[in-house]
Enzyme design. Structure first.
Site, PDB file in Angstrom:
ATOM      1  N   LYS A 173       0.892  -1.309   0.041  1.00 50.64           N
ATOM      2  CA  LYS A 173       0.015   0.183   0.093  1.00 50.64           C
ATOM      3  C   LYS A 173       0.872   1.207   0.015  1.00 50.64           C
ATOM      4  O   LYS A 173       1.963   1.043   0.457  1.00 50.64           O
ATOM      5  CB  LYS A 173      -0.971  -0.003   1.327  1.00 50.64           C
ATOM      6  CG  LYS A 173      -2.237  -1.034   1.337  1.00 50.64           C
ATOM      7  CD  LYS A 173      -2.796  -0.901  -0.087  1.00 50.64           C
ATOM      8  CE  LYS A 173      -4.007  -1.903  -0.012  1.00 50.64           C
ATOM      9  NZ  LYS A 173      -3.994  -3.425  -0.341  1.00 50.64           N
TER      10      LYS A 173
HETATM   11  C1  LIG Z   1      -9.718  -2.457  -1.870  1.00 51.82           C
HETATM   12  C2  LIG Z   1      -9.128  -3.117  -0.817  1.00 51.82           C
HETATM   13  N1  LIG Z   1     -10.020  -3.288   0.332  1.00 51.82           N
HETATM   14  C3  LIG Z   1      -9.519  -4.241   1.330  1.00 51.82           C
HETATM   15  C4  LIG Z   1      -8.284  -4.671   1.376  1.00 51.82           C
HETATM   16  C5  LIG Z   1      -8.019  -5.299   2.555  1.00 51.82           C
HETATM   17  O1  LIG Z   1      -6.835  -4.972   3.066  1.00 51.82           O
HETATM   18  P1  LIG Z   1      -5.598  -5.723   4.141  1.00 51.82           P
HETATM   19  O2  LIG Z   1      -5.217  -6.678   3.065  1.00 51.82           O
HETATM   20  O3  LIG Z   1      -4.789  -5.061   4.600  1.00 51.82           O
HETATM   21  O4  LIG Z   1      -6.546  -6.660   4.624  1.00 51.82           O
HETATM   22  C6  LIG Z   1      -7.459  -4.264   0.208  1.00 51.82           C
HETATM   23  C7  LIG Z   1      -6.084  -4.771   0.362  1.00 51.82           C
HETATM   24  O5  LIG Z   1      -5.622  -5.778  -0.566  1.00 51.82           O
HETATM   25  C8  LIG Z   1      -8.001  -3.673  -0.527  1.00 51.82           C
HETATM   26  O6  LIG Z   1      -7.169  -3.385  -2.087  1.00 51.82           O
END
Ligand SMILES: Cc1ncc(COP(=O)(O)O)c(C=O)c1O
Length: 416
Positions: free
Chosen positions: A205
């Site tokens: 990210k």
């Molecule tokens: C659009 C979106 N929502 C939610 C998430 C979930 O985040 P995490 O991977 O930190 O759980 C991601 C991560 O890849 C994402 O790209």
């Protein structure tokens, strides 16, 4: 350019026996500064590793609130937990529906299922790849409680139209800002516009804590419920008022988060620079073989990824063959996402919590959900034609130029 306006091929792709653009494959990782390492080391040396005994998590939340422009932020263990919490903080539960986009990471929709509610999919705009507000009203039912928007790839969704629909139908708005840390819509940071926002600080990210997430809101009631939800449903010590989880961030994550946040503008500017290189290098293909991404004039885009749509009728092989050919050139490309969310077996077979839950919940009053092919035709087209170029921290300008060169070489070779 050749006569007739066709660009000359750049050689034979490696997958067809030619020389690859790069001699070997490289991955990209964030480069952490000495200040970042020092802060994490301070936590280690203090021995205060959990947020319940340390100060970094509170400080990270305060700084994040200041950055986004909200009253409250709540640090959690990852973006999925942030979304789960965001949905729960609005009191959404069994019998409810949430309208969202099918062209996203699966956690967007599973955050609804994990609250025993049902995601209903609208369609997307083919230029921004975000939820198309015009397709939302048809999806609303008496059970709809919220609209969950995703600011995909860092491009904000069309929030004025979405907020207007929400106001007219008395719905809450949840912003999935996992890919849009620092993105702005008409001068306001995403995560401060709807009722509640959710961020991710995963490795790739725009800023990272390894794993990590943040919930943002201006609403005191939402904050209170979210705070209980992430801490075992506790209102006070060992006094549990709701069904909660342990989603608390560690002090190690928070220390890194604080340091990363202090240079988020620089990190976002690096991503924008890589995106600009792609746009410059690939502009000769735009409109002919591909559709390049662009930012609308009233937004600040943070370019989490660079989403290119192939014009499949102008190319003589499949998208997957194009991706294989690019990998053979030793450049990093991915496909985000190869299918829309509802095409996954979880949604086709309605497995969920088993025995059809939550779709068959009696509180739905017998309302059926079938995620049929063609539900969101533009999203399905995007999933079939997208190729994702990286803008990762740790990439150099040369890495971006090589990636674009390989892309041009492969597409010009396989053009119809
Ligand atoms: C659009 C979106 N929502 C939610 C998430 C979930 O985040 P995490 O991977 O930190 O759980 C991601 C991560 O890849 C994402 O790209």
């Amino acid at each position: 350019m050749r006569p007739g306006g066709r660009a000359a091929p750049l050689g034979t792709p490696a997958i067809e026996g030619g020389e690859p653009v790069r001699p070997s494959f490289r991955e990209y990782f964030p480069k952490l500064t000495d200040a970042e390492k020092r802060l994490v080391l301070e936590v280690l040396e203090s021995g205060r590793l959990s947020s319940t005994v340390g100060l970094y998590t509170r400080k990270f939340e305060e700084e994040f609130s200041r950055f986004i422009g909200v009253n409250y932020s709540l640090a959690v263990i990852n973006g999925t937990a942030a979304l789960h919490t965001a949905v729960a903080s609005l009191g959404i539960g069994a019998g409810d529906e949430v309208v969202t986009t099918p062209f996203s990471f699966v956690a967007t929709a599973t955050s609804v299922l994990h609250n025993n509610a049902v995601p209903i999919f609208a369609d997307i705009e083919l230029d921004t790849l975000n939820i198309d507000p015009e397709t939302i009203p048809d999806k609303l039912t008496p059970r709809t409680k919220a609209i969950l928007v995703v600011h995909l790839a860092g491009h904000p969704a069309e929030m004025d139209d979405i907020m207007k629909i929400a106001r007219e139908h008395d719905l809450a708005v949840i912003e999935d800002c996992a890919q849009a840390i620092g993105s702005e819509y008409r001068g306001r940071k995403v995560g401060s516009i709807g009722d509640v926002g959710a961020f991710s600080f995963y490795q790739t990210k725009n800023m990272t804590t390894g794993e990590g997430g943040m919930v943002t809101t201006n609403r005191e009631d939402v904050y209170k419920r979210a705070k209980e939800f992430i801490d075992q449903g506790q209102e006070g010590r060992y006094y549990h008022v709701l069904l909660g989880w342990n989603y608390r961030m560690t002090e190690l994550q928070a220390a890194l988060g604080l340091a990363q946040l202090s240079r988020i503008d620089e990190l976002n500017a690096q991503r924008e620079r890589i995106a600009r290189i792609y746009t410059d290098e690939l502009s000769s293909l735009d409109g002919d073989l591909v559709q390049l991404p662009r930012a609308r004039s009233h937004v600040k885009h943070t370019w989490h990824i660079y989403q290119v749509l192939l014009k499949l009728d102008r190319i003589r092989v499949s998208r997957d063959r194009i991706v294989e050919a690019l990998r053979a050139e030793n450049v990093l490309v991915t496909v985000a996402y190869p299918r829309v969310i509802y095409e996954n077996p979880l949604f086709q077979q309605l497995t969920g919590y088993g025995r059809g839950c939550p779709w068959l919940c009696p509180l739905r009053g017998g309302a059926q959900v079938v995620y049929k092919p063609g539900t969101s035709p533009r999203a399905e087209l995007a999933a079939r034609s997208v190729v994702t170029l990286p803008t990762l921290a740790g990439m150099t300008d040369d890495d971006a130029i090589d990636t674009a060169t390989a892309f041009k070489k492969v597409l010009l070779y396989y053009r119809v």
